[in-house]
Design a protein around this motif. Structure first.
Motif, PDB file in Angstrom:
ATOM      1  N   PHE A   1       0.842  -1.192   0.000  1.00  0.00           N
ATOM      2  CA  PHE A   1       0.000   0.000   0.000  1.00  0.00           C
ATOM      3  C   PHE A   1       0.881   1.246   0.000  1.00  0.00           C
ATOM      4  O   PHE A   1       2.030   1.213   0.455  1.00  0.00           O
ATOM      5  N   LEU A   2       0.325   2.346  -0.515  1.00  0.00           N
ATOM      6  CA  LEU A   2       1.017   3.631  -0.479  1.00  0.00           C
ATOM      7  C   LEU A   2       0.552   4.375   0.768  1.00  0.00           C
ATOM      8  O   LEU A   2      -0.633   4.662   0.919  1.00  0.00           O
ATOM      9  N   TYR A   3       1.483   4.698   1.645  1.00  0.00           N
ATOM     10  CA  TYR A   3       1.113   5.286   2.928  1.00  0.00           C
ATOM     11  C   TYR A   3       1.191   6.810   2.930  1.00  0.00           C
ATOM     12  O   TYR A   3       0.466   7.476   3.656  1.00  0.00           O
ATOM     13  N   ASP A   4       2.087   7.367   2.139  1.00  0.00           N
ATOM     14  CA  ASP A   4       2.316   8.814   2.146  1.00  0.00           C
ATOM     15  C   ASP A   4       1.900   9.363   0.787  1.00  0.00           C
ATOM     16  O   ASP A   4       2.632   9.246  -0.196  1.00  0.00           O
ATOM     17  N   ARG A   5       0.693   9.975   0.728  1.00  0.00           N
ATOM     18  CA  ARG A   5       0.148  10.374  -0.567  1.00  0.00           C
ATOM     19  C   ARG A   5      -0.348  11.814  -0.528  1.00  0.00           C
ATOM     20  O   ARG A   5      -0.968  12.243   0.439  1.00  0.00           O
ATOM     21  N   LEU A   6      -0.065  12.527  -1.606  1.00  0.00           N
ATOM     22  CA  LEU A   6      -0.631  13.854  -1.821  1.00  0.00           C
ATOM     23  C   LEU A   6      -1.358  13.805  -3.156  1.00  0.00           C
ATOM     24  O   LEU A   6      -0.775  13.396  -4.165  1.00  0.00           O
ATOM     25  N   GLU A   7      -2.627  14.188  -3.178  1.00  0.00           N
ATOM     26  CA  GLU A   7      -3.425  14.124  -4.400  1.00  0.00           C
ATOM     27  C   GLU A   7      -3.511  15.495  -5.047  1.00  0.00           C
ATOM     28  O   GLU A   7      -3.805  16.488  -4.383  1.00  0.00           O
ATOM     29  N   ILE A   8      -3.272  15.536  -6.370  1.00  0.00           N
ATOM     30  CA  ILE A   8      -3.317  16.781  -7.143  1.00  0.00           C
ATOM     31  C   ILE A   8      -4.097  16.515  -8.425  1.00  0.00           C
ATOM     32  O   ILE A   8      -3.961  15.452  -9.042  1.00  0.00           O
ATOM     33  N   GLY A   9      -4.882  17.495  -8.851  1.00  0.00           N
ATOM     34  CA  GLY A   9      -5.804  17.275  -9.962  1.00  0.00           C
ATOM     35  C   GLY A   9      -5.209  17.348 -11.354  1.00  0.00           C
ATOM     36  O   GLY A   9      -5.779  16.799 -12.286  1.00  0.00           O
ATOM     37  N   THR A  10      -4.069  18.034 -11.541  1.00  0.00           N
ATOM     38  CA  THR A  10      -3.543  18.204 -12.898  1.00  0.00           C
ATOM     39  C   THR A  10      -2.150  17.603 -13.016  1.00  0.00           C
ATOM     40  O   THR A  10      -1.328  17.707 -12.101  1.00  0.00           O
ATOM     41  N   SER A  11      -1.874  17.018 -14.167  1.00  0.00           N
ATOM     42  CA  SER A  11      -0.576  16.375 -14.372  1.00  0.00           C
ATOM     43  C   SER A  11       0.559  17.390 -14.400  1.00  0.00           C
ATOM     44  O   SER A  11       1.675  17.093 -13.958  1.00  0.00           O
ATOM     45  N   LYS A  12       0.301  18.595 -14.914  1.00  0.00           N
ATOM     46  CA  LYS A  12       1.352  19.617 -14.944  1.00  0.00           C
ATOM     47  C   LYS A  12       1.818  19.956 -13.531  1.00  0.00           C
ATOM     48  O   LYS A  12       3.024  20.065 -13.270  1.00  0.00           O
ATOM     49  N   THR A  13       0.870  20.109 -12.605  1.00  0.00           N
ATOM     50  CA  THR A  13       1.236  20.423 -11.223  1.00  0.00           C
ATOM     51  C   THR A  13       1.938  19.244 -10.568  1.00  0.00           C
ATOM     52  O   THR A  13       2.875  19.424  -9.778  1.00  0.00           O
ATOM     53  N   ILE A  14       1.510  18.031 -10.889  1.00  0.00           N
ATOM     54  CA  ILE A  14       2.192  16.845 -10.360  1.00  0.00           C
ATOM     55  C   ILE A  14       3.655  16.850 -10.789  1.00  0.00           C
ATOM     56  O   ILE A  14       4.563  16.623  -9.977  1.00  0.00           O
ATOM     57  N   ILE A  15       3.909  17.125 -12.066  1.00  0.00           N
ATOM     58  CA  ILE A  15       5.289  17.166 -12.564  1.00  0.00           C
ATOM     59  C   ILE A  15       6.083  18.250 -11.832  1.00  0.00           C
ATOM     60  O   ILE A  15       7.239  18.036 -11.439  1.00  0.00           O
ATOM     61  N   ASP A  16       5.464  19.415 -11.619  1.00  0.00           N
ATOM     62  CA  ASP A  16       6.148  20.502 -10.900  1.00  0.00           C
ATOM     63  C   ASP A  16       6.519  20.070  -9.480  1.00  0.00           C
ATOM     64  O   ASP A  16       7.628  20.348  -9.003  1.00  0.00           O
ATOM     65  N   PHE A  17       5.598  19.390  -8.791  1.00  0.00           N
ATOM     66  CA  PHE A  17       5.862  18.943  -7.421  1.00  0.00           C
ATOM     67  C   PHE A  17       6.961  17.880  -7.396  1.00  0.00           C
ATOM     68  O   PHE A  17       7.824  17.889  -6.517  1.00  0.00           O
ATOM     69  N   VAL A  18       6.914  16.958  -8.352  1.00  0.00           N
ATOM     70  CA  VAL A  18       7.955  15.927  -8.420  1.00  0.00           C
ATOM     71  C   VAL A  18       9.309  16.575  -8.702  1.00  0.00           C
ATOM     72  O   VAL A  18      10.320  16.245  -8.068  1.00  0.00           O
TER      73      VAL A  18
END
Length: 296
Positions: A213-230
């Motif tokens: 299971f994934l225990y530490d998760r942050l959910e974001i609605g757009t792929s562009k913002t996900i890439i920025d966070f990564v």
């Protein structure tokens, strides 16, 4: 129901003004007012909310706008066919998932519009299940999405090809530049799309099958913002390879080499079975398919 009245309705909807709709067509404003009134009488409902010199579509007007655009497009397609015109034209509605909308496939749409300047596209961005529903309901003419392959009643598959899903991390992440196992990744921070996204659901189902299971998760609605966070080092993620290709090329993120797991979805271009698909949309489907065959 006269087509010229329908065209006037569309112009008024686009400009928010009977005056500007009249100017576009070299009509007197009284002519536009009369045309809209005739349409409303025929349909038995008000299409606009009048606000002084401005107008806005009513709920019935918003519903009628799609039908109006389709009637105009059908007229243009018919004239082009019987007059022997080789230049596609018309207004068409397509749906794409968000990860496609932020990928290089959108370049195909731009190239298509440059090549066929008389075609207008209205693009609706949503999830794969919602796009299928819109397709069957008639809200869109064609859908471009990534999903697992499956035969769906009444939906016609114009094109499909495997499309990998990619694990990504910041270049300085401890998992970068070395082989990793899936279990190792469950112990780190994740930046994920919203729950229900097809590839996220596939990952969570596959993890559950391994009792992981994934225990530490942050959910974001757009792929562009996900890439920025990564890229900022806030966690790792999983996204379609076509969506992260530019970020990898720019060295903002790096692909992870997961030795014991891989995932593939299918790029799919869909239409409705037994429903006429206009020639311009067939040309667009061919251009997107050609771009995928070239770049993957």
């Amino acid at each position: 129901m006269e087509l010229r009245n329908i065209k006037t309705f569309v112009y008024a909807a686009e400009t928010g003004s009977f005056t500007e709709a009249a100017q576009r067509q070299n009509y007197a404003q009284s002519t536009v007012t009369q045309q809209i009134r005739l349409l409303e009488e025929e349909l038995g409902t008000e299409l606009f909310i009048r606000m002084g010199r401005r107008v806005a579509l009513s709920s019935a007007g918003r519903a009628f706008l799609w039908h109006a655009n389709r009637m105009i497009a059908l007229e243009q397609e018919t004239l082009a066919q019987f007059r022997g015109s080789a230049e596609p034209e018309g207004i068409f509605f397509i749906g794409v998932i968000e990860t496609i909308a932020t990928s290089h496939y959108m370049n195909s749409i731009g190239a298509f519009l440059q090549r066929y300047p008389h075609v207008r596209l209205q693009v609706h961005v949503s999830t794969a299940p919602q796009l299928r529903q819109e397709l069957l309901r008639g809200g869109i003419d064609m859908a471009i999405l990534l999903d697992r392959f499956s035969e769906i009643p009444n939906i016609r598959l114009l094109y499909h090809a495997p499309s990998p899903i990619q694990f990504i991390a910041a270049p300085g992440n401890s998992f970068a530049h070395r082989p990793v196992r899936l279990e190792e990744l469950t112990k780190t921070a994740w930046i994920l799309t919203e729950r229900g996204t097809n590839y996220r659901k596939q990952l969570e189902d596959d993890l559950a099958a391994r009792r992981l299971f994934l225990y530490d998760r942050l959910e974001i609605g757009t792929s562009k913002t996900i890439i920025d966070f990564v890229a900022a080092g806030l966690g790792i993620s999983i996204l379609p390879a076509v969506t992260v290709a530019n970020a990898i090329c720019d060295h903002r993120v790096v692909p992870l080499h997961v030795v014991d797991y891989e995932m593939n979805m299918e790029l799919q271009i869909l239409a409705v079975k037994d429903r006429w698909l206009p020639q311009p949309l067939m040309l667009l489907a061919e251009m997107v398919a050609a771009a995928f065959a070239e770049k993957g």
